[in-house]
Motif scaffolding. Structure first.
Motif, short mmCIF file in Angstrom:
data_model
loop_
_atom_site.label_atom_id
_atom_site.label_comp_id
_atom_site.label_asym_id
_atom_site.label_seq_id
_atom_site.Cartn_x
_atom_site.Cartn_y
_atom_site.Cartn_z
N ALA A 56 10.36 -2.78 6.34
CA ALA A 56 9.12 -2.19 6.86
C ALA A 56 8.02 -3.24 6.97
O ALA A 56 7.24 -3.27 7.93
CB ALA A 56 8.68 -1.04 5.96
N LEU A 57 7.98 -4.18 6.01
CA LEU A 57 6.96 -5.22 6.03
C LEU A 57 7.21 -6.20 7.17
O LEU A 57 6.26 -6.63 7.87
CB LEU A 57 6.98 -5.97 4.69
N ILE A 58 8.49 -6.56 7.40
CA ILE A 58 8.82 -7.46 8.52
C ILE A 58 8.43 -6.83 9.84
O ILE A 58 7.86 -7.47 10.74
CB ILE A 58 10.32 -7.81 8.49
N ALA A 59 8.75 -5.51 9.95
CA ALA A 59 8.43 -4.82 11.19
C ALA A 59 6.93 -4.78 11.43
O ALA A 59 6.45 -4.97 12.56
CB ALA A 59 9.00 -3.41 11.17
N LYS A 60 6.17 -4.53 10.38
CA LYS A 60 4.72 -4.36 10.54
C LYS A 60 4.01 -5.69 10.77
O LYS A 60 3.05 -5.77 11.56
CB LYS A 60 4.16 -3.68 9.30
N ILE A 61 4.47 -6.75 10.10
CA ILE A 61 3.74 -8.01 10.16
C ILE A 61 4.36 -8.98 11.16
O ILE A 61 3.65 -9.66 11.93
CB ILE A 61 3.69 -8.67 8.77
N GLY A 62 5.69 -9.04 11.17
CA GLY A 62 6.33 -10.07 11.99
C GLY A 62 6.69 -9.63 13.38
O GLY A 62 6.77 -10.47 14.29
#
Length: 681
Positions: A56-62
């Protein structure tokens, strides 16, 4: 099932502590297994949750900042694809990244690191459909299928897959979904390490728990064992003297009886009590009494040694088991040793006490029945020993009035009184001065419906210990007076003697009850004599004298039976309100053969003359004895030579025959009486 059987068989061979240790180990191992599985499942769940958060963090930030809703709907340009490729090549996402896909709402892959998938539409999986609907799908572990959109991942092993909805406004619907695959191998390796660590910690913790439980159980077991040993000691040993108690005494006696299967040299028991111990307690106090008991126990140990079991059976009662006594002779030898050990005075502070002991002996034989019966026999012998000069008595069935059959008889006495089963036989008394029968002694018999005619010794000793002695005595008096009245109507006038027991002499109502019966039958009081033994008057001397005074004061005669066999002093005998004494048969029977018996009879007659008492000689069975007691000055003779006990009708017949006796015999008896009177002068 076989394992359970094996465990049970093993448990039976282990001690109690070892059994508890084994049985507690099983649930602890099971608990460890369950706990390890639960913790491992939590580690797996936590790993997948971490993967979900990472994706979820990769999707949101990267990823999401490089996209737009328009691009998701219509597809990415080549420059946008190149930019995403560049972003992925930086490895900022994850070194274990396997595949990345971006889907629009038409189920078309608008981007993938595998460019061959871009632009293709695939049937959506349930997870993708949920993500496109706005529900993030947590990471899960899967093995790629060779069919569908995962075909390119086949051969990469287990993967971690997660879907993240892509939104470009906080309240708007998703514009697409982000799908990412990680290799599960690094995660699995980390999970395995954590599981091993957890398993080791659980094993160590449970081992420590089991050790603590085992230690607690072991200490508790030792305490319980010590307590059990102490309880056993308290249950089997006397706390004051340290001797075995009655329980242990009976157990050892049972073992001795079991070993002696042949009954040869049968073991014997001695029951001993200290004479006058109650007076020691009452005079010097219980503490001094306890010291006396401890000293007696120590002397018995020293005298008899370790081979002889000594036990304390009661307050001042000791039991002694002689396993190799060789019968009564060996037991009597042990009894003499016991008495010898107590001869030396016991010094208590400034007081020196002289102790005596009475001892009852019983030998184990085939008639003993059980051990309780054997102990009861020793108690019976002890009761008789208290009245003997030697203070030692061996059990004899002739002296036992407490067996079960006699107790049954005791329960039938009241019914026997109601059915008039007690009958009287009369033994005549010959007047040595008149030469004819002038009196009779009433002797009670029991005409039992089952056992036939019972002699007095079979029931009187037992009745004398109970309150039944009063109605039985009064019944005898009633029957005797009734027969006297019947004889008087036939011209036969005889003096009547009736026996009293020791318990009768404690009854202050007895004189009035007998007088009332004399008045009712019209018999003069001076025609009735009540016989009491010397020992019976010693039970309670003062009360006995009061009762006898009342009887004598009313005119009723009082005779001292079995004179010379009791322990009464001359002073006490002189105080008794008696008008007659009866010399015991053992002296009379030996008067012609034993100079000492002759001297006793002679001195008894002299004693009686000085106190103005009549003298009756019992046990006269030969003419020689009759002539000798006549010469010595006796007034009356009683015995089988005169007549055996007779029924009332038989007595009438006997008196008729006695009247027809040859005059020469009458003259011979009269001459003997005259010679006796001259010798007294």
């Amino acid at each position: 099932m076989r394992l359970l059987t094996v465990v049970r068989g093993l448990a039976r061979r282990l001690s109690l502590t070892q059994q508890v240790a084994l049985m507690s180990l099983i649930p602890i191992v099971a608990l460890g297994f369950v706990l390890a599985r639960v913790l491992q499942a939590q580690i797996d769940a936590r790993s997948l949750a971490d993967a979900s958060r990472s994706i979820a963090l990769i999707a949101k930030i990267g990823i999401q900042p490089r996209l737009s809703a328009h691009a998701l709907h219509y597809g990415l340009s080549a420059a946008a694809v190149k930019s995403l490729d560049s972003q992925l090549n930086t490895r900022s996402t994850s070194s274990s990244l396997v595949r990345l896909k971006i889907w629009n709402m038409q189920d078309r892959a608008i981007y993938s690191d595998d460019h061959s998938l871009i632009g293709h539409t695939y049937p959506p999986s349930s997870e993708l459909r949920s993500a496109l609907a706005g529900s993030p799908q947590p990471a899960r572990i899967l093995t790629p299928s060779p069919h569908g959109e995962n075909a390119s991942e086949v051969g990469l092993g287990q993967l971690v897959e997660a879907y993240v909805p892509l939104r470009f406004s906080s309240r708007g619907p998703p514009a697409g979904a982000f799908e990412m695959y990680f290799s599960y191998s690094p995660i699995a390796a980390e999970v395995s390490r954590e599981k091993r660590t957890i398993a080791m910690l659980v094993a160590i913790g449970l081992a420590l728990l089991w050790a603590a439980v085992y230690r607690i159980v072991s200490r508790a077991s030792r305490r319980l064992r010590r307590q059990a040993e102490e309880n056993d000691r308290l249950a089997r040993y006397d706390q004051l003297t340290g001797l075995p108690n009655r329980t242990l005494f009976l157990e050892r006696l049972a073992r001795a009886a079991h070993r002696d299967g042949s009954r040869a040299g049968a073991p014997a028991i001695l029951v001993m009590d200290l004479d006058g111990f109650r007076q020691i307690n009452n005079t010097l106090g219980n503490q001094m009494g306890d010291r006396v008991l401890c000293e007696v126990a120590e002397r018995l140990r020293e005298e008899l040694g370790a081979d002889t079991l000594i036990a304390r059976l009661g307050p001042d009662e000791f039991g002694i088991l002689c396993p190799r006594s060789e019968g009564a002779d060996g037991a009597l030898d042990t009894a003499r040793r016991v008495q010898t050990s107590l001869e030396a005075p016991i010094a208590l502070d400034a007081v020196a006490l002289n102790l005596e002991a009475s001892i009852g002996v019983a030998v184990l034989d085939e008639r003993a029945g059980d051990l309780d019966t054997l102990l009861q026999r020793a108690d019976i012998a002890l009761s008789r020993a208290r009245g003997h000069l030697s203070r030692v008595e061996v059990y004899s069935r002739e002296h036992d009035s407490f067996d079960a059959s006699r107790l049954i008889l005791l329960g039938q006495v009241r019914a026997a009184l109601e059915r008039d089963e007690f009958v009287l036989h009369y033994q005549p008394k010959l007047s040595l001065t008149l030469g004819r029968i002038t009196a009779v002694e009433a002797l009670v018999r029991w005409r039992h419906p089952e056992h036939g005619l019972l002699a007095p010794l079979e029931f009187i000793p037992l009745i004398e210990q109970t309150a039944l002695v009063r109605p039985v005595t009064l019944h005898v008096v009633d029957c005797a007076l009734r027969d006297m009245v019947a004889w008087r109507r036939r011209g036969i006038h005889l003096h009547m003697s009736v026996n009293l027991s020791a318990r009768n002499l404690l009854d202050p109502e007895l004189p009035s009850q007998i007088l009332e019966r004399l008045r009712r039958n019209g018999v003069p009081a001076q025609h009735l004599t009540l016989e009491v033994t010397e020992s019976a008057t010693m039970v309670d001397p003062e009360r006995a004298i009061r009762v006898l005074d009342a009887l004598r004061g009313s005119g009723i005669g009082v005779s001292i039976d079995d004179f010379g066999t009791g322990n009464a002093s001359i002073d006490y005998l002189a105080r008794l309100p008696a008008n007659e004494i009866k010399i015991d048969r053992k002296f009379v029977a030996a008067v012609c053969d034993d100079a000492r018996a002759d001297a006793i009879v002679r001195s008894t007659v002299d004693f009686a003359r000085h106190l103005s008492l009549r003298v009756v000689a019992e046990g006269v069975e030969t003419e020689a004895i009759l002539e000798r007691i006549t010469a010595l000055g006796c007034d009356e003779a009683q015995g089988y030579l005169i007549a055996r006990p007779l029924t009332a009708e038989q007595l009438i017949t006997h008196l008729g025959a006695e009247r027809r006796e040859a005059p020469a015999r009458r003259r011979r008896r009269a001459a003997g009486a005259l010679a006796g009177s001259r010798s007294r002068v």
